[in-house]
Design a protein around this motif. Structure first.
Motif, PDB file in Angstrom:
ATOM      1  N   LYS A  55       0.841  -1.203   0.000  1.00  0.00           N
ATOM      2  CA  LYS A  55       0.000   0.000   0.000  1.00  0.00           C
ATOM      3  C   LYS A  55       0.877   1.253   0.000  1.00  0.00           C
ATOM      4  O   LYS A  55       1.869   1.333   0.715  1.00  0.00           O
ATOM      5  N   GLY A  56       0.504   2.202  -0.847  1.00  0.00           N
ATOM      6  CA  GLY A  56       1.224   3.468  -0.923  1.00  0.00           C
ATOM      7  C   GLY A  56       2.413   3.469  -1.856  1.00  0.00           C
ATOM      8  O   GLY A  56       3.002   4.520  -2.106  1.00  0.00           O
ATOM      9  N   ASP A 149       4.907  13.644  -9.574  1.00  0.00           N
ATOM     10  CA  ASP A 149       4.220  14.851  -9.085  1.00  0.00           C
ATOM     11  C   ASP A 149       4.470  16.065  -9.971  1.00  0.00           C
ATOM     12  O   ASP A 149       4.362  17.206  -9.513  1.00  0.00           O
ATOM     13  N   PHE A 159      -4.403   9.831  -2.759  1.00  0.00           N
ATOM     14  CA  PHE A 159      -3.838   9.489  -1.462  1.00  0.00           C
ATOM     15  C   PHE A 159      -3.513  10.770  -0.713  1.00  0.00           C
ATOM     16  O   PHE A 159      -3.390  11.838  -1.301  1.00  0.00           O
ATOM     17  N   LEU A 160      -3.384  10.661   0.588  1.00  0.00           N
ATOM     18  CA  LEU A 160      -3.110  11.832   1.421  1.00  0.00           C
ATOM     19  C   LEU A 160      -1.660  11.903   1.849  1.00  0.00           C
ATOM     20  O   LEU A 160      -1.133  12.975   2.104  1.00  0.00           O
ATOM     21  N   GLU A 161      -1.014  10.757   1.999  1.00  0.00           N
ATOM     22  CA  GLU A 161       0.370  10.718   2.441  1.00  0.00           C
ATOM     23  C   GLU A 161       1.309  10.674   1.245  1.00  0.00           C
ATOM     24  O   GLU A 161       0.910  10.347   0.139  1.00  0.00           O
ATOM     25  N   LYS A 162       2.581  10.971   1.505  1.00  0.00           N
ATOM     26  CA  LYS A 162       3.576  10.881   0.452  1.00  0.00           C
ATOM     27  C   LYS A 162       3.777   9.415   0.073  1.00  0.00           C
ATOM     28  O   LYS A 162       3.872   8.557   0.931  1.00  0.00           O
ATOM     29  N   PRO A 163       3.830   9.101  -1.222  1.00  0.00           N
ATOM     30  CA  PRO A 163       3.955   7.714  -1.652  1.00  0.00           C
ATOM     31  C   PRO A 163       5.353   7.145  -1.388  1.00  0.00           C
ATOM     32  O   PRO A 163       6.316   7.885  -1.183  1.00  0.00           O
TER      33      PRO A 163
END
Length: 182
Positions: A55-56, A149, A159-163
């Protein structure tokens, strides 16, 4: 099988006809004749790839330049990803634009990403297994990466967090600095 041309019409989303009952399911994941009828393209797939991501994890935006450019037919067999294609053909009216779709083991959708597009995905589930067929072999000397990005592209990643990125993907270039298709 149903084909839907996305907002960049060269990118096609395939929805297979799934036959299921209490035993499980069956569907045809690729049929060259149907692919040709739905896209107008005759492709020759030469390599199948299989990756697993946590995930992520974000992979991309990858592509190969000519003479080793690749078309890709991608799908997920476990979990879910948000899959993205970016038009990097300078002569295209959609140059620098992107399309994205959720692909999952549940929806069984597949996305056709032709040559001239950068490709990437982010894993939305705890893990995801991702399969893709390519029209040319992996050739690292022709491989390139655009930053996930890149502001000029403006992908709306869900997503909200940095990948989580590989070292290679951390070095992705801006669109105006990248080698792209003519």
């Amino acid at each position: 099988m149903q084909a839907t041309r996305l907002s960049i019409p060269d990118v096609v989303l395939f929805t297979p006809k799934v036959f299921g009952d209490e035993r499980g399911f069956f569907f045809e994941s690729f049929n060259e004749r149907i692919f040709r009828e739905l896209t107008g393209l005759s492709v020759n797939f030469v390599q199948d790839n299989h990756s697993k991501s946590q995930k992520g994890v974000l992979r991309g935006l990858h592509y190969q330049l000519p003479p080793k450019a690749q078309g890709k037919l991608v799908r997920v067999v476990q979990g879910e990803v948000f899959d993205v294609a970016v038009d990097i053909r300078k002569s295209s009216p959609t140059f620098g634009q992107w399309v994205g779709e959720f692909l999952s083991a549940d929806n069984k959708h597949q996305m056709w990403i032709p040559e001239g597009f950068a490709h990437g995905f982010v894993t939305m589930s705890d893990t995801a297994e991702f399969l893709y067929k390519t029209t040319d072999y992996y050739a690292p000397e022709y491989e390139r990466c655009i930053a996930w990005d890149e502001e000029k592209i403006g992908i709306q990643w869900p997503f909200l967090e940095k990948p989580v990125l590989s070292g290679k993907d951390q070095l992705g270039l801006a669109l105006n600095a990248a080698e792209v298709f003519g």
